[in-house]
Scaffold this motif. Structure first.
Motif, mmCIF file in Angstrom:
data_model
loop_
_atom_site.group_PDB
_atom_site.id
_atom_site.type_symbol
_atom_site.label_atom_id
_atom_site.label_comp_id
_atom_site.label_asym_id
_atom_site.label_seq_id
_atom_site.Cartn_x
_atom_site.Cartn_y
_atom_site.Cartn_z
ATOM 1 N N MET A 8 73.514 31.050 8.314
ATOM 2 C CA MET A 8 73.192 30.904 9.729
ATOM 3 C C MET A 8 71.702 31.095 9.967
ATOM 4 N N LYS A 9 71.189 30.401 10.989
ATOM 5 C CA LYS A 9 69.804 30.624 11.424
ATOM 6 C C LYS A 9 69.862 31.564 12.624
ATOM 7 N N VAL A 10 69.264 32.742 12.464
ATOM 8 C CA VAL A 10 69.395 33.776 13.498
ATOM 9 C C VAL A 10 68.029 34.155 14.059
ATOM 10 N N LEU A 11 67.969 34.244 15.381
ATOM 11 C CA LEU A 11 66.739 34.650 16.068
ATOM 12 C C LEU A 11 66.955 36.003 16.753
ATOM 13 N N VAL A 12 66.046 36.945 16.536
ATOM 14 C CA VAL A 12 66.087 38.241 17.216
ATOM 15 C C VAL A 12 64.966 38.243 18.259
ATOM 16 N N VAL A 13 65.297 38.617 19.492
ATOM 17 C CA VAL A 13 64.294 38.659 20.568
ATOM 18 C C VAL A 13 63.776 40.079 20.723
ATOM 19 N N GLY A 14 62.438 40.249 20.682
ATOM 20 C CA GLY A 14 61.821 41.563 20.874
ATOM 21 C C GLY A 14 60.705 41.796 19.868
ATOM 22 N N SER A 15 60.041 42.946 19.966
ATOM 23 C CA SER A 15 58.872 43.160 19.100
ATOM 24 C C SER A 15 58.656 44.618 18.703
ATOM 25 N N GLY A 16 59.656 45.465 18.895
ATOM 26 C CA GLY A 16 59.439 46.893 18.633
ATOM 27 C C GLY A 16 60.095 47.378 17.351
ATOM 28 N N ALA A 27 67.612 41.853 22.236
ATOM 29 C CA ALA A 27 67.593 43.307 22.073
ATOM 30 C C ALA A 27 67.001 44.096 23.251
ATOM 31 N N PRO A 28 65.933 43.656 23.914
ATOM 32 C CA PRO A 28 65.318 44.483 24.971
ATOM 33 C C PRO A 28 65.983 44.357 26.350
ATOM 34 N N ASP A 29 65.722 45.340 27.203
ATOM 35 C CA ASP A 29 66.354 45.372 28.526
ATOM 36 C C ASP A 29 65.933 44.239 29.467
ATOM 37 N N ASP A 30 64.633 43.918 29.491
ATOM 38 C CA ASP A 30 64.161 42.928 30.475
ATOM 39 C C ASP A 30 64.826 41.560 30.343
ATOM 40 N N PRO A 31 64.815 40.958 29.140
ATOM 41 C CA PRO A 31 65.478 39.641 29.051
ATOM 42 C C PRO A 31 66.978 39.713 29.325
ATOM 43 N N LEU A 32 67.620 40.837 29.012
ATOM 44 C CA LEU A 32 69.051 40.968 29.326
ATOM 45 C C LEU A 32 69.247 40.964 30.834
ATOM 46 N N ALA A 33 68.393 41.736 31.536
ATOM 47 C CA ALA A 33 68.504 41.802 32.997
ATOM 48 C C ALA A 33 68.181 40.454 33.633
ATOM 49 N N LEU A 34 67.329 39.668 32.969
ATOM 50 C CA LEU A 34 66.967 38.342 33.497
ATOM 51 C C LEU A 34 68.033 37.287 33.199
ATOM 52 N N GLY A 35 69.033 37.654 32.395
ATOM 53 C CA GLY A 35 70.113 36.700 32.122
ATOM 54 C C GLY A 35 69.836 35.786 30.942
ATOM 55 N N MET A 36 69.092 36.272 29.933
ATOM 56 C CA MET A 36 68.784 35.406 28.783
ATOM 57 C C MET A 36 70.040 35.025 28.009
#
Ligand code: AMP
Ligand code: GLY
Length: 418
Positions: free
Chosen positions: A1-9, A69-78
């Motif tokens: 699978m090609k997997v993308l993780v969102v975030g930078s921490g 992974a991070p809160d902001d994109p989850l709250a934005l509905g990513m």
């Protein structure tokens, strides 16, 4: 699978590190990532909050799965946006991520379903808030409703301090619209623990408990930070308390969200206080905690990708999830001055040496002219295991010894502060 993780921490580095071990993951990407993540995944130049940009990139590059992974994109509905584009994604939908994005919502949910938490009232009118503070007296806790980078909470020892906090949030708009609504609540006492759990909308599977160290300086002094270190498991969280939390807090929360038409798929973060009246919820988050994630995932003895897939598919109850019978400690090395003013761009030395005895997760780092340099407040999370908690702590401090960068700051009492 090609997997993308969102975030930078550091949290995203730990997730990438674990996914890299999965035979299911053929290609790993991270947006935007950092210098450490770049050693194990291809970093993509899209901001974590750029929902449209992320969907576009994931589609154009044929991602099979995206971990938000991070809160902001989850709250934005990513997650909703990715799924609408036909890309399977890990993380709660916007309507479930609201348990973190709105404290007023989560408090209301707990009240409705009798989940133990501090007594509270919600206000949109400053004068009424001030009158309530006066009536209740101190100590008292004032919270901005929305996301405020972990800074929207004031535990006030005196009435004047609480009133100033309410004025700053509601009238001066210190946190913008996040503070238009405030929650004012009873001050609880007792040790704090974090319990992270996987959820598939219906079932919940807890990870080993952990404990963050939020204040900048030793002895839990100084300003609040994103977290200066974490241990797992904390000794205060006994099997009896765990059982009680499962019955009174974890299962009722997952059932409540389902009942409300907001089934939670992803990692749910229970911030708990072990009060003299029993465990109570301080806060919910809709994601892995950072730095708790680094400590806890180090203890996972299995395939994280299988768990992520089960959370989406709703068969988490059938999965055999194993944890090492050990303890973990993540020691954060921060930039001098963090969480206030600090400088970036200092070269980091000793990473290779430290990496021989621990996993060094990168948080705020960048690559400059072939050299790894500091690029944020929290720079690294040196994470070690041990057969006892004491050993894990000693191993993390010993492993961190060779690391140096200008103005480096870290706490000396991780695991010993509570
Ligand atoms: P929160 O962002 O809601 O997690 O709050 C940040 C920190 O403030 C928590 O980790 C606690 O240490 C403290 N805190 C929040 N709510 C309360 C409360 N009701 N009583 C005592 N301390 C609290
Ligand atoms: N470690 C606290 C948090 O991630 O919110």
């Amino acid at each position: 699978m090609k997997v993308l993780v969102v975030g930078s921490g550091g949290r995203e580095h730990a997730i990438c590190w674990k996914l890299k071990q999965s035979p299911k993951v053929d290609e790993l990407f991270c947006a935007p990532g950092n210098a450490g993540i770049a050693q194990i995944a291809q970093c993509v130049d899209v901001k974590a909050t750029d929902v449209d940009g992320m969907v576009k990139w994931a589609k154009e590059n044929a991602m099979d799965f995206v971990v938000v992974a991070p809160d902001d994109p989850l709250a934005l509905g990513m997650v909703d946006a990715l799924e609408a584009a036909g890309i399977p994604a890990f993380g709660p939908h916007k309507n479930a991520a609201v348990i973190e994005a709105s404290k007023a919502f989560s408090k209301e949910l707990m009240k409705k379903y009798h989940i133990p938490t501090a007594k509270y009232e919600t206000f949109t009118d400053l004068d009424k808030a001030l009158a309530y503070i006066e009536e209740q007296g101190a100590p008292i806790v004032v919270k901005a409703d929305g996301l405020a980078l972990g800074k929207g909470v004031v535990v006030a020892a005196a009435v004047d301090e609480a009133k100033t906090a309410a004025r700053e949030m509601m009238a001066d708009k210190k946190f913008g619209t996040s503070g238009s609504t405030v929650v004012i609540e009873e001050c609880m006492t007792g040790p704090e623990v974090t319990v992270l759990a996987f959820a598939d909308g219906e079932h919940v599977r807890t990870m080993p408990a952990s404990q963050d160290h939020k204040r900048a300086y030793d002895g839990n002094q100084g300003p609040n930070t994103g977290g200066m270190g974490a241990i797992s498991p904390p000794p205060q969280y006994t099997p009896e308390i765990a059982q009680r939390c499962m019955e009174e807090i974890f299962l009722p929360t997952i059932r409540a969200l389902k009942e409300e038409g907001r089934p939670f798929h992803g990692v749910i973060y229970f911030g708990l206080m072990l009060t003299p009246d029993g465990p109570k919820v301080v806060e919910y988050n809709a994601r892995f905690g950072d730095p708790e994630c680094q400590a806890v995932l180090s203890l996972l003895d299995g395939d994280l990708m299988d768990i992520f897939l089960a959370c989406r598919e709703g068969n988490l109850d059938k999965l055999d999830i194993r944890w090492r019978d050990q303890a973990a400690c993540c020691l954060v090395l921060a930039s001098g001055g963090y969480p206030l003013d600090y400088k970036k761009g200092y070269p980091i030395f000793g990473l290779e040496e430290a990496g021989k005895n621990a996993v060094v997760f990168h948080a705020g780092t960048a690559e400059k002219d072939g050299q790894t340099v500091t690029n944020g407040g929290r720079v690294l999370g040196v994470t070690a295991l041990g057969n006892t908690l004491e050993q894990a702590i000693d191993n993390a401090y010993a492993a961190a010894k060779p690391i140096f960068f200008q103005d480096m700051h870290f706490r000396k009492d991780i695991g010993h502060a509570f």
